[in-house]
Design a protein around this motif. Structure first.
Motif, PDB file in Angstrom:
ATOM      1  N   TYR A   1       0.826  -1.200   0.000  1.00 26.67           N
ATOM      2  CA  TYR A   1       0.000   0.000   0.000  1.00 26.67           C
ATOM      3  C   TYR A   1       0.867   1.260   0.000  1.00 26.67           C
ATOM      4  CZ  TYR A   1      -3.023   3.805   0.990  1.00 26.67           C
ATOM      5  OH  TYR A   1      -3.644   5.024   0.897  1.00 26.67           O
ATOM      6  N   LEU A   2       1.929   1.265   0.830  1.00 28.06           N
ATOM      7  CA  LEU A   2       2.746   2.487   0.948  1.00 28.06           C
ATOM      8  C   LEU A   2       3.439   2.836  -0.374  1.00 28.06           C
ATOM      9  CD1 LEU A   2       4.283   2.013   4.524  1.00 28.06           C
ATOM     10  CD2 LEU A   2       2.358   3.457   3.862  1.00 28.06           C
ATOM     11  N   GLN A   3       3.695   1.818  -1.201  1.00 26.21           N
ATOM     12  CA  GLN A   3       4.357   2.063  -2.494  1.00 26.21           C
ATOM     13  C   GLN A   3       3.351   2.111  -3.649  1.00 26.21           C
ATOM     14  OE1 GLN A   3       7.502   2.998  -2.861  1.00 26.21           O
ATOM     15  NE2 GLN A   3       7.791   2.848  -0.648  1.00 26.21           N
ATOM     16  N   SER A   4       2.053   2.137  -3.312  1.00 21.87           N
ATOM     17  CA  SER A   4       1.038   2.207  -4.378  1.00 21.87           C
ATOM     18  C   SER A   4       0.969   3.648  -4.911  1.00 21.87           C
ATOM     19  CB  SER A   4      -0.340   1.801  -3.833  1.00 21.87           C
ATOM     20  OG  SER A   4      -0.779   2.771  -2.895  1.00 21.87           O
ATOM     21  N   ASP A   5       0.488   3.793  -6.149  1.00 22.03           N
ATOM     22  CA  ASP A   5       0.365   5.146  -6.727  1.00 22.03           C
ATOM     23  C   ASP A   5      -0.509   6.014  -5.831  1.00 22.03           C
ATOM     24  OD1 ASP A   5       1.964   4.379  -8.786  1.00 22.03           O
ATOM     25  OD2 ASP A   5       0.329   4.080 -10.234  1.00 22.03           O
ATOM     26  N   ALA A   6      -1.551   5.403  -5.260  1.00 21.70           N
ATOM     27  CA  ALA A   6      -2.477   6.190  -4.433  1.00 21.70           C
ATOM     28  C   ALA A   6      -1.735   6.796  -3.245  1.00 21.70           C
ATOM     29  CB  ALA A   6      -3.617   5.292  -3.951  1.00 21.70           C
ATOM     30  N   TYR A   7      -0.892   5.999  -2.566  1.00 21.42           N
ATOM     31  CA  TYR A   7      -0.216   6.566  -1.392  1.00 21.42           C
ATOM     32  C   TYR A   7       0.991   7.425  -1.782  1.00 21.42           C
ATOM     33  CZ  TYR A   7       1.438   7.575   3.217  1.00 21.42           C
ATOM     34  OH  TYR A   7       1.847   8.271   4.336  1.00 21.42           O
ATOM     35  N   LEU A   8       1.689   7.051  -2.865  1.00 23.19           N
ATOM     36  CA  LEU A   8       2.843   7.866  -3.293  1.00 23.19           C
ATOM     37  C   LEU A   8       2.414   9.276  -3.708  1.00 23.19           C
ATOM     38  CD1 LEU A   8       4.996   5.214  -5.189  1.00 23.19           C
ATOM     39  CD2 LEU A   8       5.421   6.177  -2.926  1.00 23.19           C
TER      40      LEU A   8
END
Ligand SMILES: N[C@@H](CCC(=O)N[C@@H](CS)C(=O)NCC(=O)O)C(=O)O
Length: 203
Positions: A37-44
């Motif tokens: 999740y932390l490296q997903s586009d949404a979180y980035l």
């Protein structure tokens, strides 16, 4: 309203604890502390480093916990959580505020990485030994400082205690033997009994 991205046990506790102590309203979004999740586009898009904490204050995005603490305090200038600007204790306050992340956290992070987080084949025992030695120096210094005062800047609780309190919370979590440091132990008891800490850390 200021929005805080949070995950349990992470440095976002510092931000929530500060906001609780200030008694200011905020919105909390709890996210998964999972590399996927932390490296997903949404979180980035929220934090390009894929780390916690992050805040969104009316479109201003910040993601360094010490800077977030200073930013929020600047918006509450004159609050009870900072010594008066221009006094000698203010300099000490800034030093401890930054010591928490710049000097205390690096050995703690190395111990966590090379004891729990990295796959066993990537863990380096000598990194842990060196980090433990560095951490011992930090704790010895802190214990000496706290011999004569209840909080790091004297009789008043400040945001520097919030920054350091999170470090001690993490030390406790990874079983650093804080009981060997009587002044630190009493200090951590004082900090962790505060309602703001308990709410922020989910205790
Ligand atoms: N210096 C940064 C450090 C941020 C940081 O490393 N946060 C940790 C959680 S406490 C994190 O998100 N780690 C995830 C990762 O490194 O993948 C700060 O104080 O905000």
């Amino acid at each position: 309203m200021l929005k805080v991205y949070h995950a349990p046990n992470t440095r976002s506790i510092r931000v929530l604890w500060l906001l609780e102590e200030l008694g200011t309203p905020y919105e909390k979004e709890t996210v998964e502390f999972d590399p996927k999740y932390l490296q997903s586009d949404a979180y980035l898009a929220i934090n390009p480093l894929g780390k916690l904490p992050a805040i969104n204050d009316n479109g201003l995005m910040l993601n360094e916990s010490g800077a977030i603490v200073q930013y929020i305090l600047a918006k509450h200038a004159g609050s009870h959580l900072e010594p008066k600007l221009g006094t000698p204790v203010y300099g000490k306050y800034l030093q401890w505020l930054h010591f928490a992340e710049a000097t205390f956290m690096p050995p703690v992070s190395l111990i966590i990485q090379h004891t729990f987080r990295k796959p066993p084949e990537e863990r380096v025992a000598s990194v842990v030994t060196d980090a433990q030695a560095a951490l011992k120096k930090v704790l010895t210094l802190l214990d000496k400082e706290l011999a004569t005062k209840p909080f790091i800047c004297g009789n008043e609780f400040t945001a520097a205690d919030i920054m350091l309190g999170y470090d001690l919370f993490l030390c406790n979590l990874i079983r650093v033997p804080l009981a060997e440091y009587a002044n630190i132990s009493a200090y951590f008891d004082r900090l962790s009994s505060r309602p703001g800490f308990q709410k922020a850390s989910g205790k």
